[in-house]
Write a protein that holds these residues in place. Structure first.
Motif, PDB file in Angstrom:
ATOM      1  N   ARG A 144      40.731  28.154  40.285  1.00  0.00           N
ATOM      2  CA  ARG A 144      39.682  28.530  39.152  1.00  0.00           C
ATOM      3  C   ARG A 144      40.295  29.806  38.831  1.00  0.00           C
ATOM      4  O   ARG A 144      40.250  30.756  39.373  1.00  0.00           O
ATOM      5  CB  ARG A 144      38.295  28.995  39.825  1.00  0.00           C
ATOM      6  N   ALA A 145      41.071  29.916  37.460  1.00  0.00           N
ATOM      7  CA  ALA A 145      41.825  30.742  36.983  1.00  0.00           C
ATOM      8  C   ALA A 145      41.221  32.072  36.719  1.00  0.00           C
ATOM      9  O   ALA A 145      41.413  33.202  36.397  1.00  0.00           O
ATOM     10  CB  ALA A 145      42.734  30.413  36.079  1.00  0.00           C
ATOM     11  N   LEU A 146      40.048  31.782  35.845  1.00  0.00           N
ATOM     12  CA  LEU A 146      39.463  32.906  35.141  1.00  0.00           C
ATOM     13  C   LEU A 146      37.959  32.500  35.075  1.00  0.00           C
ATOM     14  O   LEU A 146      37.400  31.560  34.871  1.00  0.00           O
ATOM     15  CB  LEU A 146      39.865  33.054  33.750  1.00  0.00           C
ATOM     16  N   VAL A 147      36.991  33.589  35.346  1.00  0.00           N
ATOM     17  CA  VAL A 147      35.565  33.592  35.347  1.00  0.00           C
ATOM     18  C   VAL A 147      35.000  34.940  34.643  1.00  0.00           C
ATOM     19  O   VAL A 147      35.531  35.946  35.217  1.00  0.00           O
ATOM     20  CB  VAL A 147      34.728  33.212  36.388  1.00  0.00           C
ATOM     21  N   VAL A 148      34.704  34.753  33.264  1.00  0.00           N
ATOM     22  CA  VAL A 148      34.248  35.970  32.671  1.00  0.00           C
ATOM     23  C   VAL A 148      32.747  35.827  32.119  1.00  0.00           C
ATOM     24  O   VAL A 148      32.474  34.809  31.784  1.00  0.00           O
ATOM     25  CB  VAL A 148      35.032  36.192  31.293  1.00  0.00           C
ATOM     26  N   GLN A 149      31.970  36.935  32.522  1.00  0.00           N
ATOM     27  CA  GLN A 149      30.766  37.341  31.948  1.00  0.00           C
ATOM     28  C   GLN A 149      30.535  38.163  30.941  1.00  0.00           C
ATOM     29  O   GLN A 149      31.146  39.374  30.765  1.00  0.00           O
ATOM     30  CB  GLN A 149      29.953  37.526  33.378  1.00  0.00           C
ATOM     31  N   HIS A 150      29.636  37.964  30.136  1.00  0.00           N
ATOM     32  CA  HIS A 150      29.108  38.696  29.024  1.00  0.00           C
ATOM     33  C   HIS A 150      27.935  39.660  29.298  1.00  0.00           C
ATOM     34  O   HIS A 150      26.895  38.817  29.651  1.00  0.00           O
ATOM     35  CB  HIS A 150      28.969  38.157  27.693  1.00  0.00           C
ATOM     36  N   GLU A 151      27.983  40.914  29.397  1.00  0.00           N
ATOM     37  CA  GLU A 151      26.590  41.575  29.996  1.00  0.00           C
ATOM     38  C   GLU A 151      26.705  42.912  29.363  1.00  0.00           C
ATOM     39  O   GLU A 151      27.608  43.636  29.440  1.00  0.00           O
ATOM     40  CB  GLU A 151      26.731  41.763  31.548  1.00  0.00           C
ATOM     41  N   ASP A 152      25.586  43.464  28.709  1.00  0.00           N
ATOM     42  CA  ASP A 152      25.259  44.872  28.161  1.00  0.00           C
ATOM     43  C   ASP A 152      26.585  44.895  27.034  1.00  0.00           C
ATOM     44  O   ASP A 152      27.052  46.029  26.975  1.00  0.00           O
ATOM     45  CB  ASP A 152      25.520  45.770  29.059  1.00  0.00           C
ATOM     46  N   GLY A 153      26.967  43.979  26.295  1.00  0.00           N
ATOM     47  CA  GLY A 153      27.914  44.062  25.455  1.00  0.00           C
ATOM     48  C   GLY A 153      29.407  44.190  25.709  1.00  0.00           C
ATOM     49  O   GLY A 153      30.377  44.439  25.148  1.00  0.00           O
ATOM     50  N   VAL A 154      29.679  43.667  27.238  1.00  0.00           N
ATOM     51  CA  VAL A 154      31.035  44.205  27.811  1.00  0.00           C
ATOM     52  C   VAL A 154      31.314  42.708  28.425  1.00  0.00           C
ATOM     53  O   VAL A 154      30.537  42.209  28.963  1.00  0.00           O
ATOM     54  CB  VAL A 154      31.018  45.397  28.881  1.00  0.00           C
ATOM     55  N   LEU A 155      32.805  42.354  28.309  1.00  0.00           N
ATOM     56  CA  LEU A 155      33.113  41.149  28.962  1.00  0.00           C
ATOM     57  C   LEU A 155      33.585  41.800  30.472  1.00  0.00           C
ATOM     58  O   LEU A 155      34.333  42.562  30.552  1.00  0.00           O
ATOM     59  CB  LEU A 155      34.412  40.532  28.438  1.00  0.00           C
ATOM     60  N   ILE A 156      33.155  40.966  31.587  1.00  0.00           N
ATOM     61  CA  ILE A 156      33.247  41.485  32.853  1.00  0.00           C
ATOM     62  C   ILE A 156      33.992  40.167  33.587  1.00  0.00           C
ATOM     63  O   ILE A 156      33.439  39.111  33.584  1.00  0.00           O
ATOM     64  CB  ILE A 156      32.110  41.629  33.715  1.00  0.00           C
ATOM     65  N   GLU A 157      35.286  40.481  34.259  1.00  0.00           N
ATOM     66  CA  GLU A 157      35.805  39.507  34.782  1.00  0.00           C
ATOM     67  C   GLU A 157      35.161  39.569  36.327  1.00  0.00           C
ATOM     68  O   GLU A 157      35.177  40.232  37.048  1.00  0.00           O
ATOM     69  CB  GLU A 157      37.308  39.451  34.989  1.00  0.00           C
ATOM     70  N   ARG A 158      34.899  38.170  36.628  1.00  0.00           N
ATOM     71  CA  ARG A 158      34.165  38.049  38.175  1.00  0.00           C
ATOM     72  C   ARG A 158      35.465  37.359  39.083  1.00  0.00           C
ATOM     73  O   ARG A 158      35.342  36.249  39.216  1.00  0.00           O
ATOM     74  CB  ARG A 158      32.946  37.236  38.084  1.00  0.00           C
ATOM     75  N   GLU A 159      36.211  38.167  39.632  1.00  0.00           N
ATOM     76  CA  GLU A 159      37.004  37.815  40.456  1.00  0.00           C
ATOM     77  C   GLU A 159      36.532  37.396  41.823  1.00  0.00           C
ATOM     78  O   GLU A 159      37.236  36.334  42.430  1.00  0.00           O
ATOM     79  CB  GLU A 159      38.183  39.052  40.962  1.00  0.00           C
ATOM     80  N   ASP A 160      35.383  37.545  42.135  1.00  0.00           N
ATOM     81  CA  ASP A 160      34.727  36.887  43.420  1.00  0.00           C
ATOM     82  C   ASP A 160      34.457  35.470  43.357  1.00  0.00           C
ATOM     83  O   ASP A 160      34.483  34.769  44.085  1.00  0.00           O
ATOM     84  CB  ASP A 160      33.422  37.560  43.639  1.00  0.00           C
ATOM     85  N   LEU A 161      34.429  35.013  41.942  1.00  0.00           N
ATOM     86  CA  LEU A 161      34.424  33.583  41.685  1.00  0.00           C
ATOM     87  C   LEU A 161      35.562  32.869  41.349  1.00  0.00           C
ATOM     88  O   LEU A 161      35.519  31.705  41.260  1.00  0.00           O
ATOM     89  CB  LEU A 161      33.100  33.491  40.622  1.00  0.00           C
ATOM     90  N   GLN A 162      36.669  33.514  41.405  1.00  0.00           N
ATOM     91  CA  GLN A 162      38.027  32.870  41.036  1.00  0.00           C
ATOM     92  C   GLN A 162      38.817  32.449  42.517  1.00  0.00           C
ATOM     93  O   GLN A 162      38.198  33.015  43.470  1.00  0.00           O
ATOM     94  CB  GLN A 162      38.976  33.764  40.336  1.00  0.00           C
ATOM     95  N   GLY A 163      39.549  31.775  42.379  1.00  0.00           N
ATOM     96  CA  GLY A 163      40.602  31.425  43.589  1.00  0.00           C
ATOM     97  C   GLY A 163      40.816  29.839  43.535  1.00  0.00           C
ATOM     98  O   GLY A 163      40.576  29.042  42.571  1.00  0.00           O
ATOM     99  N   PRO A 164      41.378  29.247  44.599  1.00  0.00           N
ATOM    100  CA  PRO A 164      41.655  27.889  45.030  1.00  0.00           C
ATOM    101  C   PRO A 164      40.493  27.080  44.888  1.00  0.00           C
ATOM    102  O   PRO A 164      39.139  27.487  45.216  1.00  0.00           O
ATOM    103  CB  PRO A 164      42.285  28.084  46.053  1.00  0.00           C
ATOM    104  N   MET A 165      40.622  25.915  44.255  1.00  0.00           N
ATOM    105  CA  MET A 165      39.488  24.867  44.639  1.00  0.00           C
ATOM    106  C   MET A 165      39.879  23.699  45.156  1.00  0.00           C
ATOM    107  O   MET A 165      41.306  23.284  45.220  1.00  0.00           O
ATOM    108  CB  MET A 165      39.377  24.385  42.762  1.00  0.00           C
ATOM    109  N   PRO A 166      39.149  22.897  45.400  1.00  0.00           N
ATOM    110  CA  PRO A 166      39.301  21.564  46.279  1.00  0.00           C
ATOM    111  C   PRO A 166      40.122  20.352  45.271  1.00  0.00           C
ATOM    112  O   PRO A 166      40.063  20.769  44.229  1.00  0.00           O
ATOM    113  CB  PRO A 166      37.960  21.041  46.725  1.00  0.00           C
ATOM    114  N   PRO A 167      40.578  19.572  45.887  1.00  0.00           N
ATOM    115  CA  PRO A 167      41.204  18.560  45.120  1.00  0.00           C
ATOM    116  C   PRO A 167      40.408  17.765  44.062  1.00  0.00           C
ATOM    117  O   PRO A 167      39.119  17.635  44.048  1.00  0.00           O
ATOM    118  CB  PRO A 167      41.971  17.539  46.098  1.00  0.00           C
ATOM    119  N   VAL A 168      40.982  16.980  43.138  1.00  0.00           N
ATOM    120  CA  VAL A 168      40.137  16.450  42.169  1.00  0.00           C
ATOM    121  C   VAL A 168      39.814  14.971  42.625  1.00  0.00           C
ATOM    122  O   VAL A 168      40.989  14.224  42.911  1.00  0.00           O
ATOM    123  CB  VAL A 168      40.869  16.388  40.738  1.00  0.00           C
TER     124      VAL A 168
END
Length: 580
Positions: A206-230
């Motif tokens: 999970r390479a990127l998670v971005v949230q739009h809040e109060d007119g600003v884009l915020i990267e959520r690193e807590d939701l990024q990282g390795p994922m299980p196999p497909v």
């Protein structure tokens, strides 16, 4: 055009001079965040809108380096000066803009802002005006449900696709391409953007998670990282997209039942953490393989995604896939080039009584290798050969030519116990007839230990920057002797040689011109900086000396590769050792 604030004529765009005392008043007439910098990037003035935006006081800004103080990468880490578009625009005195840059606030938070920079004249010379603003919030919606296909006009859709092609394909950095993709789609299409990538080892990240809040884009690193196999058997939307199936819709209810795979567990966590009530998921396809998937989610906007939205999302991911394919191909080529460079550049030999250290930094905007090189090797008569050279160019072709020249030099130096000048003369004659090396600079030296325990340096210089000798007491001296013309210049005269006894605990630095050349300063300025910093580092251990010298001296606007070879002599021998 003049910008007139309190005190007419206080602040002007290119063509006038700005007194610092008045520029702040002029900036206050602007409702958007703005600041003024001089030609070196130091902050001269900042308006109240910027102070509020960055949550800082005025004295935290003025006099500080704007790049170091605020500009960051999307992870909040300091942004390298060589890769900063805003700074490059300042140094080249041109207007530029970006839809998304990351800036640090006084409280440690990270802001995603659009910026515009334009040159202007200040009392210290040419500076720049920088305007920043958060990306605008999503357009207001009526009470009636309205899907994306009707919210965007056909012109809007074409503009989005054109901008996706332009923005995402104009970079060869995968992370930067993903950041631009998120900025294009959020908040225009959604409140969240999630990118899952399949690595070359068929792992999912999970390479990127971005949230739009109060007119600003915020990267959520807590939701990024390795994922299980497909999983091949899963019918869940993300699993299907990662296998290259058609795009689909998802919501919290999609993942309420017993999970059929690890990916389903992660998707349930994603919907719970983000509050998304609906999401559209599409595969990101390259020319040959599925590269990943893009998920756009809505949490604040009440209207859900519908199947009418999927064709536009697929058009966006199709363009993103081509861009990511190119970026990955570039990264593979860079890894091949780096592997080639590691094999071309030698390991330092062990020479009893001496310390040797070498560094190589590739060119930032070429194929990561080039014509700069160093070498150190023992000779048949017990001496040690040292060499630093630079073949014209800094690409793979230059690296191949460098390997030719270096290997021929080794053979000539080993074959006969001749002076460095004679060896380089033979090399120059040979290169003109049996190698494809148009021009090159070179220093070749022989290092021999005398009966008195001291080391003597015999060298010749073929058009190369002079070696730097640094005493243990910090005194420095450039070895300007034995200087001749570069290789390939048609020289038919014998090359000069010079001899010097190296003092105990001294450091000798051989380097290529990338360490001292800059587009903004003369070579003399670069040599002066090299001598000054080397003197301050004279008593550091040699490995630490080499690292610090590169970090402190190499110009931040350098676009050439750099090679550095350093050696340090031992302490003075005792009388018994000298006569033994």
């Amino acid at each position: 055009m003049d910008i007139i604030g309190p005190g007419a004529g206080a602040f002007r765009l290119p063509g006038s001079t700005v007194p610092d005392a008045l520029s702040a008043a002029a900036l206050e007439t602007m409702r958007t965040a703005a600041f003024l910098v001089d030609g070196e990037g130091l902050l001269l003035a900042v308006n109240t809108a910027a102070l509020k935006l960055f949550r800082r006081e005025n004295d935290e800004f003025v006099g500080q380096d704007a790049h170091d103080l605020m500009h960051r990468d999307r992870h909040g880490r300091p942004l390298p000066r060589s890769g900063c578009r805003l700074r490059q625009a300042l140094l080249t005195e041109r207007t530029d803009q970006s839809d998304l840059g990351w800036f640090a606030c006084g409280d440690g938070t990270l802001l995603g802002l659009s910026w515009v920079i334009t040159p202007c004249s200040v009392h210290r010379g040419t500076g720049a005006l920088v305007l920043l603003h958060p990306r605008g919030p999503a357009p207001a919606r009526g009470d009636e449900e309205e899907d994306l296909s009707t919210a965007l006009t056909e012109l809007d859709r074409l503009a989005l696709l054109a901008e996706t092609t332009t923005q995402v394909t104009s970079t060869l950095d995968v992370d930067e391409a993903l950041t631009r993709l998120a900025a294009l789609t959020v908040p225009l299409l959604a409140d969240w953007a999630v990118v899952d990538l399949i690595t070359e080892g068929d792992e999912v990240r999970r390479a990127l998670v971005v949230q739009h809040e109060d007119g600003v884009l915020i990267e959520r690193e807590d939701l990024q990282g390795p994922m299980p196999p497909v999983p091949q058997e899963s019918t869940m939307p993300l699993s299907r997209a990662l296998r290259g199936a058609a795009s689909g819709l998802a919501g919290p209810s999609t993942y309420q039942g017993p999970p059929d795979s690890g990916i389903a567990v992660e998707q349930h966590r994603l919907f719970t953490s983000t509050g998304m009530h609906t999401a559209a998921i599409a595969p990101i396809r390259g020319l040959r393989d599925v590269l990943g998937a893009l998920t756009l989610g809505r949490s604040q906007r009440p209207d859900p995604f519908t199947r009418a939205d999927l064709p536009l999302l697929e058009d966006v991911t199709r363009r993103a896939g081509l861009a990511l394919d190119n970026a990955r191909l570039y990264e593979r080529q860079r890894r091949v080039a780096e592997t080639m460079q590691r094999h071309l550049l030698p390991q330092m030999p062990v020479v009893p009584g001496l310390e040797l250290s070498a560094r190589y930094v590739p060119a930032p905007h070429a194929s990561q290798v080039g014509g700069d090189w160093y070498d150190a090797f023992p000779l048949a008569d017990g001496a040690t050969a040292l060499a630093v050279g630079d073949v014209v160019g800094h690409d793979l072709e230059a690296a191949g030519r460098m390997a030719q020249a270096r290997n021929m030099l080794r053979a000539f130096a080993w074959a006969r116990s001749e002076s460095p000048g004679t060896v380089v003369t033979r090399l120059d004659e040979a290169l003109a007839h049996i190698a494809d090396v148009p021009m090159a600079t070179l220093i070749l030296a022989r290092l021999v230990s005398g009966d008195d325990g001291l080391w003597r340096l015999h060298w010749t210089n073929a058009g190369h920057p002079p070696p730097l000798l640094v005493g243990h007491d910090g005194r420095t001296r450039f070895l300007t002797g034995a200087h001749g013309v570069l290789l390939g210049a048609g020289n038919h005269r014998p090359r000069p040689d010079a001899v010097l006894t190296l003092p105990p605990r001294a450091t000798l630095v051989l380097y290529t011109d990338g360490l001292v050349e800059s587009r903004r300063h003369s070579v003399d300025h670069g040599l002066e900086r090299l001598a000054r910093h080397a003197a301050a580092l004279a008593r550091r251990p040699l490995e630490s000396f080499s690292d610090a010298l590169l970090a402190q001296v190499r110009p931040d606007d350098n676009d050439d590769d750099v090679a550095v070879l350093a050696l340090r002599t031992p302490d003075s021998p005792s009388p018994s050792e000298a006569t033994a």
